[in-house]
Design an enzyme around this catalytic site. Sequence first.
Site, PDB file in Angstrom:
ATOM      1  N   CYS A 118     -10.671   0.412  -5.950  1.00 54.80           N
ATOM      2  CA  CYS A 118     -11.135  -0.592  -5.129  1.00 54.80           C
ATOM      3  C   CYS A 118     -12.295  -0.834  -4.029  1.00 54.80           C
ATOM      4  O   CYS A 118     -12.699  -2.064  -5.004  1.00 54.80           O
ATOM      5  CB  CYS A 118     -10.019   0.410  -3.830  1.00 54.80           C
ATOM      6  SG  CYS A 118      -9.539  -0.653  -2.519  1.00 54.80           S
ATOM      7  N   HIS A 221      -5.502   1.575  -6.690  1.00 50.19           N
ATOM      8  CA  HIS A 221      -5.410   2.692  -6.262  1.00 50.19           C
ATOM      9  C   HIS A 221      -4.594   3.566  -7.380  1.00 50.19           C
ATOM     10  O   HIS A 221      -3.488   4.055  -7.122  1.00 50.19           O
ATOM     11  CB  HIS A 221      -5.606   3.311  -4.801  1.00 50.19           C
ATOM     12  CG  HIS A 221      -5.801   2.627  -4.115  1.00 50.19           C
ATOM     13  ND1 HIS A 221      -7.118   3.527  -3.244  1.00 50.19           N
ATOM     14  CD2 HIS A 221      -6.231   1.788  -2.780  1.00 50.19           C
ATOM     15  CE1 HIS A 221      -7.933   3.220  -3.410  1.00 50.19           C
ATOM     16  NE2 HIS A 221      -7.204   1.727  -2.255  1.00 50.19           N
ATOM     17  N   GLU A 223      -4.836   6.174  -8.611  1.00 46.58           N
ATOM     18  CA  GLU A 223      -4.475   7.823  -8.910  1.00 46.58           C
ATOM     19  C   GLU A 223      -3.322   7.774  -7.307  1.00 46.58           C
ATOM     20  O   GLU A 223      -3.410   9.253  -7.279  1.00 46.58           O
ATOM     21  CB  GLU A 223      -5.715   8.480  -7.308  1.00 46.58           C
ATOM     22  CG  GLU A 223      -6.254   8.033  -5.922  1.00 46.58           C
ATOM     23  CD  GLU A 223      -7.054   6.774  -6.175  1.00 46.58           C
ATOM     24  OE1 GLU A 223      -7.551   5.927  -4.945  1.00 46.58           O
ATOM     25  OE2 GLU A 223      -6.439   6.005  -7.250  1.00 46.58           O
TER      26      GLU A 223
END
Length: 259
Positions: A118, A221, A223
């Site tokens: 990002c 994202h 994660e």
Amino acid sequence: MRPIIAMTADTLEEPSTSLNVNQADYAPRDVKNAVIAAGGVPVILPFPDDISLATELAQAAVTTFDGLLLPGGPDVDPTLYGEEPSFAIGATLYPKDRLEQALIRATLAAGKPIMAICRGMQILNVTLGGTLYQDLASQDPDATIRHAQAAPGQFPTHHVTVKATSQLAKLIGEQAYVNSRHHEAVKRVAPGLQVVATAPDGVIEALADQADRQIMAVQWHPENLFAADAAQLRPFTLLVKRAAAARTTATFAAQPKVS
């Protein structure tokens, strides 16, 4: 031995209830968990308030880690790519920008890998000579998808198309369903980088170096997604694999020559 993956820190805007201090340094928990799950050891690098120290600290730090991970965070200061701030830009953090820029340069010079997420992709692009849209909704008439999703961050909300010949496609496929919480985006791609994924409205969703061997940067994202979508852990796994290879190369290079 697990490779060491350095992660840059943010600073809490509000006082920490546990530490009772202002501006405590921190890093995203899910990013830390992804690095561990991928086989790495995460370490957090806070930025100095004195920006004149950024290069010195970066050059010292790069000798201690095997790979660099640039997580999400605040908007990138537009003066770094020759623009003044628009009315729509969000909060910026200039000292963080400057440390990350110094770390990017030092890491690339050392031949070590970088993964960017990002805002991380945005500061990477700016550091290497690219520019950004400060605000997609007001500056890019072709941006027709809601890139700052209202849904919780662990849920995907739009698709991306991945370049078939890229390392990223080998990891997650040529189509992926991803989350999206940004209003800035890559505008002009920096020299030395290539686009390897786009959203249906053309917004750039991933970048890599031209050789596709040292840099992997994504606008979403992963994660927040890997717990439900195992493919989203693979970019972290590749970072750790590249970091292990960089460590081995550095170790061999440092060995004394035997006559």
